[in-house]
Design a protein around this motif. Sequence first.
Motif, PDB file in Angstrom:
ATOM      1  N   PRO A 192       0.956  -3.266   2.969  1.00  0.00           N
ATOM      2  CA  PRO A 192       1.502  -4.507   2.397  1.00  0.00           C
ATOM      3  C   PRO A 192       1.183  -4.691   0.920  1.00  0.00           C
ATOM      4  CG  PRO A 192       0.543  -4.933   4.548  1.00  0.00           C
ATOM      5  CD  PRO A 192       0.149  -3.534   4.179  1.00  0.00           C
ATOM      6  N   THR A 193       0.082  -4.096   0.436  1.00  0.00           N
ATOM      7  CA  THR A 193      -0.275  -4.261  -0.981  1.00  0.00           C
ATOM      8  C   THR A 193       0.666  -3.475  -1.886  1.00  0.00           C
ATOM      9  OG1 THR A 193      -1.836  -2.392  -0.987  1.00  0.00           O
ATOM     10  CG2 THR A 193      -2.696  -4.571  -0.354  1.00  0.00           C
ATOM     11  N   ARG A 194       1.473  -2.616  -1.305  1.00  0.00           N
ATOM     12  CA  ARG A 194       2.396  -1.806  -2.105  1.00  0.00           C
ATOM     13  C   ARG A 194       3.857  -2.191  -1.906  1.00  0.00           C
ATOM     14  NH1 ARG A 194      -0.923   3.674  -0.679  1.00  0.00           N
ATOM     15  NH2 ARG A 194      -2.579   3.396  -2.238  1.00  0.00           N
ATOM     16  N   PHE A 195       4.107  -3.206  -1.076  1.00  0.00           N
ATOM     17  CA  PHE A 195       5.494  -3.609  -0.821  1.00  0.00           C
ATOM     18  C   PHE A 195       6.207  -4.069  -2.088  1.00  0.00           C
ATOM     19  CE2 PHE A 195       4.571  -4.796   3.896  1.00  0.00           C
ATOM     20  CZ  PHE A 195       4.667  -3.461   4.239  1.00  0.00           C
ATOM     21  N   ASP A 196       5.436  -4.734  -2.977  1.00  0.00           N
ATOM     22  CA  ASP A 196       6.082  -5.278  -4.167  1.00  0.00           C
ATOM     23  C   ASP A 196       6.662  -4.181  -5.061  1.00  0.00           C
ATOM     24  OD1 ASP A 196       3.561  -4.357  -4.830  1.00  0.00           O
ATOM     25  OD2 ASP A 196       3.258  -5.855  -6.413  1.00  0.00           O
ATOM     26  N   LEU A 220       9.833  -5.313  -1.546  1.00  0.00           N
ATOM     27  CA  LEU A 220       9.902  -5.585  -0.110  1.00  0.00           C
ATOM     28  C   LEU A 220       8.824  -6.573   0.357  1.00  0.00           C
ATOM     29  CD1 LEU A 220      10.713  -2.073   1.436  1.00  0.00           C
ATOM     30  CD2 LEU A 220      12.228  -4.051   1.230  1.00  0.00           C
ATOM     31  N   ALA A 221       8.208  -7.273  -0.583  1.00  0.00           N
ATOM     32  CA  ALA A 221       7.227  -8.287  -0.185  1.00  0.00           C
ATOM     33  C   ALA A 221       7.938  -9.437   0.516  1.00  0.00           C
ATOM     34  CB  ALA A 221       6.484  -8.798  -1.420  1.00  0.00           C
ATOM     35  N   SER A 230       8.252 -12.667  -5.096  1.00  0.00           N
ATOM     36  CA  SER A 230       8.956 -11.657  -4.302  1.00  0.00           C
ATOM     37  C   SER A 230      10.379 -11.471  -4.812  1.00  0.00           C
ATOM     38  CB  SER A 230       9.001 -12.072  -2.831  1.00  0.00           C
ATOM     39  OG  SER A 230       9.855 -11.201  -2.094  1.00  0.00           O
ATOM     40  N   ASN A 231      10.799 -10.209  -4.920  1.00  0.00           N
ATOM     41  CA  ASN A 231      12.169  -9.885  -5.340  1.00  0.00           C
ATOM     42  C   ASN A 231      13.025  -9.406  -4.176  1.00  0.00           C
ATOM     43  OD1 ASN A 231      11.851 -10.413  -8.163  1.00  0.00           O
ATOM     44  ND2 ASN A 231      10.690  -8.505  -8.339  1.00  0.00           N
TER      45      ASN A 231
END
Length: 353
Positions: free
Chosen positions: A112-116, A120-121, A128-129
């Motif tokens: 989850p720390t890399r979703f951004d 995909l956050a 969030s984009n």
Amino acid sequence: MIKRRTVILLGAVTLATTLGAVAAVIDRTAETRTEVEAVRLYPKLEDQAAEVQQVQVARAEGAKDGTVTLLRTESGWVLKERDQYPARTDLVRKLLFDLGQLELIERKTADPTRFDRLDLADIGAKGSNAAQVLVTTAGGDKVVDLLVGKRRESPTGGKPRVYVRRSDEKQSYLAEGELDLRGGPVEWLLREIVNVPKDTIAEATITSASGEVLHLSRAGKDFRIDGMPEGRKVKSQYSVNNAATVLDKLLFDDVRSAAGLTFSADQGGAVFKTSDGLTVTLDFAADPKAADAKAEPWIRVGIAAAADASDDARELAETASKQTEGWAYRLSSFDLERVQATAESLTKPAEGS
């Protein structure tokens, strides 16, 4: 002997190189390629399409494009965010079809720390984009709940690619397929208000908020300003013609229900008449939510055909009346300038006057 300054410079370069390599590794980790057997994400969606009642493209609070909610009604698809104005059915159908054809081709990060990094956050997260696509049936069943992130072009020139993640899962993927989420609410609408062929327009009367009346009448291919002010001359014939023929393919920038708006002569207005018996009236209303009195107005359209109007004019009036009745529109700054033209704005001092 190596000087101390040289050692410091070499150390700085080495540190910068190391940091760059670390950043590259992190980015590659976020997109670590793990091929999976290509599989359709929602293989049953095509069979469920007839049961779909709502399609929503939700975005984070404050996002530029905002959330779009499309609802199926007895008369067709409508847009919730614009008082249920009719939406483009073709775009809704295409989105549902494309979602059904979307294929997962690579497994990506589950951290989850890399979703951004992939946009995909969760949309509830600040900044969030991602766009969250929710497709539900009349019974409230979710048939699609998907976060959609960054796009990528195919390296072979094939179908476009996009990063996706099911909203209730941590695993992200690279998917292949068309997926047009467009932009804000208005981009899901047919934006044409009315389309009166410019060669049929015979005259236009534009009244400003101050009560000044501008009358334009056809003189061959061009329009003239009737009652030209003394000591003035036309600044641009193109601008005069543009003001008279603004109804030719007139589009809106925004739309809302006309309910709750006060249309008044104090705001100005315009009347256009055609050679085949059509009269189109534009009424203006101030924006009740605007603090600035000079804010762009909302415009209401009225269309009527004379008793001796041509068949084409009658058909246009009937179709356009059904489309515009009960709605108010906001025009682009260019078109608003045309429907608020004055003798002063269209002319300049004559030489020697």
